[in-house]
Design a protein around this motif. Structure first.
Motif, PDB file in Angstrom:
ATOM      1  N   ASP B   5       0.811  -1.082  -0.121  1.00  0.00           N
ATOM      2  CA  ASP B   5       0.019  -0.122   0.008  1.00  0.00           C
ATOM      3  C   ASP B   5       0.798   1.320  -0.031  1.00  0.00           C
ATOM      4  O   ASP B   5       1.879   1.295   0.639  1.00  0.00           O
ATOM      5  CB  ASP B   5      -0.783  -0.056   1.245  1.00  0.00           C
ATOM      6  CG  ASP B   5      -1.962   0.959   1.206  1.00  0.00           C
ATOM      7  OD1 ASP B   5      -1.846   1.879   0.455  1.00  0.00           O
ATOM      8  OD2 ASP B   5      -2.918   0.888   2.162  1.00  0.00           O
ATOM      9  N   ASN B   6       0.598   2.082  -0.655  1.00  0.00           N
ATOM     10  CA  ASN B   6       1.476   3.436  -0.927  1.00  0.00           C
ATOM     11  C   ASN B   6       1.288   4.330   0.163  1.00  0.00           C
ATOM     12  O   ASN B   6       2.190   5.088   0.527  1.00  0.00           O
ATOM     13  CB  ASN B   6       0.878   4.360  -2.075  1.00  0.00           C
ATOM     14  CG  ASN B   6       1.973   3.863  -3.402  1.00  0.00           C
ATOM     15  OD1 ASN B   6       2.834   3.082  -3.369  1.00  0.00           O
ATOM     16  ND2 ASN B   6       1.330   4.098  -4.505  1.00  0.00           N
ATOM     17  N   ASP B   7       0.215   3.977   1.201  1.00  0.00           N
ATOM     18  CA  ASP B   7       0.041   4.937   2.306  1.00  0.00           C
ATOM     19  C   ASP B   7       1.307   4.475   3.127  1.00  0.00           C
ATOM     20  O   ASP B   7       1.728   5.542   3.902  1.00  0.00           O
ATOM     21  CB  ASP B   7      -1.292   4.650   2.704  1.00  0.00           C
ATOM     22  CG  ASP B   7      -2.314   5.377   2.113  1.00  0.00           C
ATOM     23  OD1 ASP B   7      -2.165   6.179   1.150  1.00  0.00           O
ATOM     24  OD2 ASP B   7      -3.414   4.878   2.032  1.00  0.00           O
ATOM     25  N   PRO B  45      -8.219  -1.490 -10.164  1.00  0.00           N
ATOM     26  CA  PRO B  45      -8.001  -1.422  -8.882  1.00  0.00           C
ATOM     27  C   PRO B  45      -8.062  -2.495  -7.779  1.00  0.00           C
ATOM     28  O   PRO B  45      -8.804  -3.406  -8.155  1.00  0.00           O
ATOM     29  CB  PRO B  45      -9.184  -0.399  -8.357  1.00  0.00           C
ATOM     30  CG  PRO B  45     -10.232  -0.422  -9.393  1.00  0.00           C
ATOM     31  CD  PRO B  45      -9.342  -1.155 -10.719  1.00  0.00           C
ATOM     32  N   ASN B  47      -8.379  -3.130  -3.627  1.00  0.00           N
ATOM     33  CA  ASN B  47      -8.509  -2.617  -2.370  1.00  0.00           C
ATOM     34  C   ASN B  47      -8.817  -1.106  -2.330  1.00  0.00           C
ATOM     35  O   ASN B  47      -8.407  -0.342  -1.834  1.00  0.00           O
ATOM     36  CB  ASN B  47      -7.786  -2.970  -1.206  1.00  0.00           C
ATOM     37  CG  ASN B  47      -7.519  -4.421  -0.821  1.00  0.00           C
ATOM     38  OD1 ASN B  47      -8.086  -5.075  -1.584  1.00  0.00           O
ATOM     39  ND2 ASN B  47      -6.378  -4.797  -0.175  1.00  0.00           N
ATOM     40  N   ARG B  48      -9.560  -0.757  -3.534  1.00  0.00           N
ATOM     41  CA  ARG B  48      -9.807   0.662  -3.734  1.00  0.00           C
ATOM     42  C   ARG B  48      -8.395   1.612  -4.212  1.00  0.00           C
ATOM     43  O   ARG B  48      -8.590   2.657  -3.665  1.00  0.00           O
ATOM     44  CB  ARG B  48     -10.808   1.306  -2.978  1.00  0.00           C
ATOM     45  CG  ARG B  48     -12.059   0.873  -2.657  1.00  0.00           C
ATOM     46  CD  ARG B  48     -13.033   1.291  -1.544  1.00  0.00           C
ATOM     47  NE  ARG B  48     -14.287   0.539  -1.237  1.00  0.00           N
ATOM     48  CZ  ARG B  48     -15.273   1.026  -0.512  1.00  0.00           C
ATOM     49  NH1 ARG B  48     -14.849   1.698   0.121  1.00  0.00           N
ATOM     50  NH2 ARG B  48     -16.158   0.227  -0.568  1.00  0.00           N
ATOM     51  N   LYS B  49      -7.519   1.095  -4.579  1.00  0.00           N
ATOM     52  CA  LYS B  49      -6.202   1.555  -4.444  1.00  0.00           C
ATOM     53  C   LYS B  49      -6.105   1.540  -6.195  1.00  0.00           C
ATOM     54  O   LYS B  49      -5.912   0.341  -6.936  1.00  0.00           O
ATOM     55  CB  LYS B  49      -5.007   0.838  -3.724  1.00  0.00           C
ATOM     56  CG  LYS B  49      -5.302   1.040  -2.406  1.00  0.00           C
ATOM     57  CD  LYS B  49      -5.064   2.373  -1.828  1.00  0.00           C
ATOM     58  CE  LYS B  49      -5.319   2.219  -0.265  1.00  0.00           C
ATOM     59  NZ  LYS B  49      -5.208   3.568   0.542  1.00  0.00           N
ATOM     60  N   ASN B  50      -5.435   2.510  -6.640  1.00  0.00           N
ATOM     61  CA  ASN B  50      -5.070   2.585  -8.006  1.00  0.00           C
ATOM     62  C   ASN B  50      -3.646   2.410  -8.364  1.00  0.00           C
ATOM     63  O   ASN B  50      -3.265   2.324  -9.247  1.00  0.00           O
ATOM     64  CB  ASN B  50      -5.772   3.809  -8.897  1.00  0.00           C
ATOM     65  CG  ASN B  50      -7.103   4.048  -8.664  1.00  0.00           C
ATOM     66  OD1 ASN B  50      -7.839   2.931  -9.114  1.00  0.00           O
ATOM     67  ND2 ASN B  50      -7.678   5.234  -8.638  1.00  0.00           N
ATOM     68  N   ARG B  51      -2.874   2.579  -7.309  1.00  0.00           N
ATOM     69  CA  ARG B  51      -1.517   2.446  -7.439  1.00  0.00           C
ATOM     70  C   ARG B  51      -0.821   1.761  -6.320  1.00  0.00           C
ATOM     71  O   ARG B  51      -1.487   1.632  -5.245  1.00  0.00           O
ATOM     72  CB  ARG B  51      -0.765   4.020  -7.573  1.00  0.00           C
ATOM     73  CG  ARG B  51      -1.407   5.188  -8.611  1.00  0.00           C
ATOM     74  CD  ARG B  51      -0.386   6.435  -8.385  1.00  0.00           C
ATOM     75  NE  ARG B  51       0.991   6.135  -8.591  1.00  0.00           N
ATOM     76  CZ  ARG B  51       1.091   6.195 -10.282  1.00  0.00           C
ATOM     77  NH1 ARG B  51       0.389   6.621 -11.023  1.00  0.00           N
ATOM     78  NH2 ARG B  51       2.495   5.858 -10.525  1.00  0.00           N
ATOM     79  N   ALA B  52       0.371   1.248  -6.619  1.00  0.00           N
ATOM     80  CA  ALA B  52       1.011   0.363  -5.189  1.00  0.00           C
ATOM     81  C   ALA B  52       2.428   0.277  -5.602  1.00  0.00           C
ATOM     82  O   ALA B  52       3.082   0.598  -6.814  1.00  0.00           O
ATOM     83  CB  ALA B  52       0.360  -0.941  -5.653  1.00  0.00           C
ATOM     84  N   LEU B  80      -1.408  -5.286  -0.545  1.00  0.00           N
ATOM     85  CA  LEU B  80      -2.639  -5.613  -1.595  1.00  0.00           C
ATOM     86  C   LEU B  80      -2.559  -6.934  -2.464  1.00  0.00           C
ATOM     87  O   LEU B  80      -3.742  -7.348  -2.611  1.00  0.00           O
ATOM     88  CB  LEU B  80      -2.338  -4.769  -2.758  1.00  0.00           C
ATOM     89  CG  LEU B  80      -2.352  -2.949  -2.265  1.00  0.00           C
ATOM     90  CD1 LEU B  80      -2.263  -2.162  -3.295  1.00  0.00           C
ATOM     91  CD2 LEU B  80      -3.664  -2.622  -1.151  1.00  0.00           C
ATOM     92  N   ASP B 114      -2.856   8.747  -5.386  1.00  0.00           N
ATOM     93  CA  ASP B 114      -3.452   7.848  -5.891  1.00  0.00           C
ATOM     94  C   ASP B 114      -4.271   7.933  -7.306  1.00  0.00           C
ATOM     95  O   ASP B 114      -4.133   7.096  -8.257  1.00  0.00           O
ATOM     96  CB  ASP B 114      -4.610   7.000  -4.865  1.00  0.00           C
ATOM     97  CG  ASP B 114      -4.846   5.651  -5.096  1.00  0.00           C
ATOM     98  OD1 ASP B 114      -3.974   4.820  -5.629  1.00  0.00           O
ATOM     99  OD2 ASP B 114      -6.111   5.471  -5.227  1.00  0.00           O
TER     100      ASP B 114
END
Lengths: 75, 148
Positions: B5-7, B45, B47-52, B80, B114
Protein backbone atom coordinates in the motif's frame (compact mmCIF):
# COMPACT_ATOMS: atom_id res chain seq x y z
CA UNK A 1 -13.26 -10.68 -60.08
CA UNK A 2 -10.67 -11.38 -57.41
CA UNK A 3 -9.32 -14.89 -57.10
CA UNK A 4 -9.47 -16.81 -53.83
CA UNK A 5 -5.76 -16.30 -53.36
CA UNK A 6 -6.22 -12.53 -53.49
CA UNK A 7 -9.08 -12.63 -51.00
CA UNK A 8 -7.05 -14.57 -48.46
CA UNK A 9 -6.15 -12.43 -45.46
CA UNK A 10 -2.48 -11.81 -44.86
CA UNK A 11 -1.70 -11.70 -41.17
CA UNK A 12 1.66 -10.65 -39.84
CA UNK A 13 3.33 -12.77 -37.22
CA UNK A 14 4.32 -10.72 -34.18
CA UNK A 15 6.69 -12.93 -32.23
CA UNK A 16 10.34 -13.49 -32.96
CA UNK A 17 11.63 -15.64 -30.14
CA UNK A 18 14.11 -18.46 -30.19
CA UNK A 19 13.44 -21.31 -27.84
CA UNK A 20 16.97 -20.86 -26.48
CA UNK A 21 16.18 -17.34 -25.29
CA UNK A 22 15.60 -16.86 -21.57
CA UNK A 23 12.15 -17.54 -20.17
CA UNK A 24 9.62 -14.76 -20.72
CA UNK A 25 9.48 -12.61 -17.61
CA UNK A 26 6.14 -11.51 -16.20
CA UNK A 27 7.66 -8.14 -15.23
CA UNK A 28 8.37 -7.14 -18.82
CA UNK A 29 4.97 -5.62 -19.44
CA UNK A 30 5.97 -3.65 -22.54
CA UNK A 31 6.96 -6.89 -24.27
CA UNK A 32 3.91 -8.79 -23.07
CA UNK A 33 1.49 -6.08 -24.19
CA UNK A 34 2.45 -6.80 -27.78
CA UNK A 35 0.78 -10.19 -27.49
CA UNK A 36 -2.56 -8.91 -26.23
CA UNK A 37 -5.56 -7.78 -28.23
CA UNK A 38 -7.10 -4.38 -27.43
CA UNK A 39 -9.62 -6.33 -25.34
CA UNK A 40 -6.83 -7.91 -23.31
CA UNK A 41 -7.00 -11.41 -24.76
CA UNK A 42 -3.84 -13.42 -25.42
CA UNK A 43 -3.10 -13.79 -29.11
CA UNK A 44 -3.20 -17.24 -30.61
CA UNK A 45 -0.11 -19.19 -31.58
CA UNK A 46 -0.98 -18.50 -35.20
CA UNK A 47 -0.58 -14.77 -34.60
CA UNK A 48 2.36 -14.86 -32.23
CA UNK A 49 4.36 -17.32 -34.29
CA UNK A 50 5.61 -19.03 -31.12
CA UNK A 51 6.23 -22.73 -30.69
CA UNK A 52 4.28 -24.72 -28.11
CA UNK A 53 6.73 -24.20 -25.27
CA UNK A 54 7.20 -20.49 -25.93
CA UNK A 55 3.45 -19.90 -26.20
CA UNK A 56 3.02 -21.67 -22.87
CA UNK A 57 5.70 -19.44 -21.33
CA UNK A 58 3.93 -16.40 -22.75
CA UNK A 59 0.59 -17.53 -21.34
CA UNK A 60 2.06 -18.10 -17.89
CA UNK A 61 3.86 -14.75 -17.90
CA UNK A 62 0.74 -12.83 -18.95
CA UNK A 63 -1.37 -14.56 -16.32
CA UNK A 64 1.17 -13.75 -13.62
CA UNK A 65 1.33 -10.14 -14.76
CA UNK A 66 -2.47 -9.95 -14.64
CA UNK A 67 -2.51 -11.35 -11.12
CA UNK A 68 -0.20 -8.65 -9.78
CA UNK A 69 -2.02 -5.89 -11.64
CA UNK A 70 0.61 -5.15 -14.25
CA UNK A 71 -1.70 -6.11 -17.11
CA UNK A 72 -5.47 -5.88 -17.35
CA UNK A 73 -7.77 -8.90 -17.50
CA UNK A 74 -10.15 -7.04 -19.81
CA UNK A 75 -9.57 -4.00 -21.99
CA UNK B 1 6.70 -10.06 -5.40
CA UNK B 2 4.57 -8.16 -2.92
CA UNK B 3 2.35 -5.18 -3.68
CA UNK B 4 2.47 -2.71 -0.83
CA UNK B 5 0.00 0.00 0.00
CA UNK B 6 1.42 3.39 -0.97
CA UNK B 7 0.08 4.98 2.22
CA UNK B 8 2.55 2.93 4.27
CA UNK B 9 5.37 3.75 1.88
CA UNK B 10 4.56 7.45 2.17
CA UNK B 11 4.64 7.30 5.97
CA UNK B 12 7.83 5.31 6.39
CA UNK B 13 9.70 3.25 3.82
CA UNK B 14 11.56 1.20 6.43
CA UNK B 15 8.29 0.27 8.08
CA UNK B 16 6.86 -0.79 4.73
CA UNK B 17 9.97 -2.82 4.00
CA UNK B 18 9.81 -4.51 7.37
CA UNK B 19 6.29 -5.78 6.64
CA UNK B 20 7.76 -8.26 4.17
CA UNK B 21 11.11 -8.85 5.85
CA UNK B 22 9.55 -9.59 9.24
CA UNK B 23 7.07 -11.99 7.70
CA UNK B 24 9.85 -13.90 5.98
CA UNK B 25 11.99 -14.14 9.11
CA UNK B 26 8.94 -15.08 11.19
CA UNK B 27 8.64 -18.31 9.23
CA UNK B 28 12.33 -19.25 9.44
CA UNK B 29 13.08 -17.79 6.06
CA UNK B 30 16.39 -16.38 4.91
CA UNK B 31 16.36 -13.26 2.78
CA UNK B 32 18.75 -13.27 -0.13
CA UNK B 33 17.71 -10.10 -1.87
CA UNK B 34 14.96 -7.58 -1.39
CA UNK B 35 14.39 -4.31 -3.17
CA UNK B 36 11.78 -1.86 -4.36
CA UNK B 37 11.09 -2.89 -7.92
CA UNK B 38 8.82 -0.05 -8.99
CA UNK B 39 5.87 2.13 -8.16
CA UNK B 40 3.15 1.89 -10.75
CA UNK B 41 -0.44 2.50 -11.64
CA UNK B 42 -2.35 -0.76 -11.40
CA UNK B 43 -4.15 -2.16 -14.41
CA UNK B 44 -7.26 -2.53 -12.22
CA UNK B 45 -8.02 -1.26 -8.71
CA UNK B 46 -7.16 -3.46 -5.74
CA UNK B 47 -8.68 -2.64 -2.34
CA UNK B 48 -9.80 0.67 -3.87
CA UNK B 49 -6.21 1.60 -4.62
CA UNK B 50 -5.13 2.61 -8.10
CA UNK B 51 -1.39 2.63 -7.45
CA UNK B 52 0.97 0.40 -5.50
CA UNK B 53 4.63 -0.13 -4.70
CA UNK B 54 6.05 -3.38 -6.04
CA UNK B 55 8.51 -5.02 -3.69
CA UNK B 56 10.62 -7.87 -5.04
CA UNK B 57 12.26 -10.37 -2.71
CA UNK B 58 14.25 -13.55 -3.14
CA UNK B 59 14.23 -15.76 -0.08
CA UNK B 60 14.33 -19.34 1.13
CA UNK B 61 11.54 -20.64 3.30
CA UNK B 62 10.97 -24.20 4.50
CA UNK B 63 8.21 -25.70 2.41
CA UNK B 64 6.18 -26.61 5.50
CA UNK B 65 5.92 -22.93 6.43
CA UNK B 66 4.74 -21.67 3.06
CA UNK B 67 0.97 -22.08 3.71
CA UNK B 68 1.29 -20.11 6.95
CA UNK B 69 3.45 -17.53 5.16
CA UNK B 70 0.79 -17.12 2.48
CA UNK B 71 -1.95 -16.79 5.06
CA UNK B 72 0.00 -14.13 6.93
CA UNK B 73 0.39 -12.08 3.76
CA UNK B 74 -3.27 -12.46 2.91
CA UNK B 75 -4.35 -11.25 6.35
CA UNK B 76 -2.07 -8.23 6.23
CA UNK B 77 -4.11 -5.22 5.11
CA UNK B 78 -1.01 -3.36 3.92
CA UNK B 79 -0.26 -6.06 1.38
CA UNK B 80 -2.52 -5.61 -1.63
CA UNK B 81 -1.36 -8.76 -3.40
CA UNK B 82 1.55 -11.16 -3.55
CA UNK B 83 3.04 -13.66 -5.96
CA UNK B 84 5.29 -16.48 -4.79
CA UNK B 85 7.32 -18.35 -7.40
CA UNK B 86 10.00 -20.99 -7.18
CA UNK B 87 13.31 -20.04 -8.80
CA UNK B 88 16.52 -22.01 -9.14
CA UNK B 89 18.90 -19.21 -8.28
CA UNK B 90 18.91 -15.49 -7.56
CA UNK B 91 19.91 -13.44 -10.62
CA UNK B 92 23.15 -11.54 -10.15
CA UNK B 93 21.53 -8.31 -11.30
CA UNK B 94 19.05 -8.57 -8.46
CA UNK B 95 21.81 -8.94 -5.90
CA UNK B 96 23.56 -5.85 -7.29
CA UNK B 97 20.41 -3.76 -7.31
CA UNK B 98 19.49 -4.87 -3.80
CA UNK B 99 22.97 -3.95 -2.57
CA UNK B 100 22.60 -0.51 -4.15
CA UNK B 101 19.31 -0.02 -2.38
CA UNK B 102 20.77 -1.00 0.95
CA UNK B 103 23.38 1.74 0.60
CA UNK B 104 23.00 4.93 2.60
CA UNK B 105 22.65 7.11 -0.51
CA UNK B 106 19.48 5.45 -1.71
CA UNK B 107 16.41 7.67 -1.45
CA UNK B 108 12.95 6.24 -1.99
CA UNK B 109 10.93 8.57 -4.23
CA UNK B 110 7.64 9.51 -2.65
CA UNK B 111 4.70 7.82 -4.37
CA UNK B 112 2.35 10.16 -6.24
CA UNK B 113 -1.28 10.61 -5.32
CA UNK B 114 -3.52 7.62 -5.87
CA UNK B 115 -5.51 9.25 -8.66
CA UNK B 116 -2.56 11.03 -10.25
CA UNK B 117 -2.53 10.63 -14.01
CA UNK B 118 0.62 9.65 -15.81
CA UNK B 119 1.50 12.29 -18.39
CA UNK B 120 3.65 10.96 -21.22
CA UNK B 121 6.96 12.78 -21.41
CA UNK B 122 7.40 12.30 -25.15
CA UNK B 123 5.15 15.19 -26.15
CA UNK B 124 7.21 18.19 -27.19
CA UNK B 125 6.03 21.78 -27.30
CA UNK B 126 6.10 21.71 -31.10
CA UNK B 127 3.74 18.75 -31.18
CA UNK B 128 1.36 20.53 -28.83
CA UNK B 129 1.51 23.63 -31.02
CA UNK B 130 0.66 21.53 -34.08
CA UNK B 131 -2.31 20.01 -32.30
CA UNK B 132 -3.56 23.45 -31.23
CA UNK B 133 -3.11 24.70 -34.77
CA UNK B 134 -5.15 21.81 -36.12
CA UNK B 135 -7.95 22.55 -33.73
CA UNK B 136 -8.05 26.27 -34.44
CA UNK B 137 -8.02 25.85 -38.20
CA UNK B 138 -11.77 25.13 -38.68
CA UNK B 139 -12.80 28.15 -36.59
CA UNK B 140 -10.86 30.41 -38.96
CA UNK B 141 -12.88 29.02 -41.86
CA UNK B 142 -16.10 29.76 -40.00
CA UNK B 143 -15.03 33.38 -39.53
CA UNK B 144 -14.50 33.75 -43.25
CA UNK B 145 -17.97 32.41 -43.90
CA UNK B 146 -19.47 34.93 -41.47
CA UNK B 147 -17.75 37.84 -43.16
CA UNK B 148 -18.92 36.73 -46.57
Amino acid sequence: MESNAMKRRVRTVIGSKNCDDPIIDYKGTEYLEKFLTPQGQILSRRRTGFCTQCQKQLKTAIKRARHVGLLPFVG
Amino acid sequence: MVLLDNDVVRMDWKKAKSIVMDTVTKYDGTLKSCRRWDERRLAYPMNRKNRATFYLTYHEIPSDNIPAFRRDLELNERVLRYLILAVDEVPEEELKLAAEEDGADYMVPEPPEDDALEIPEEEDEEDVADIVGDIEAPSAVEDVDDNA
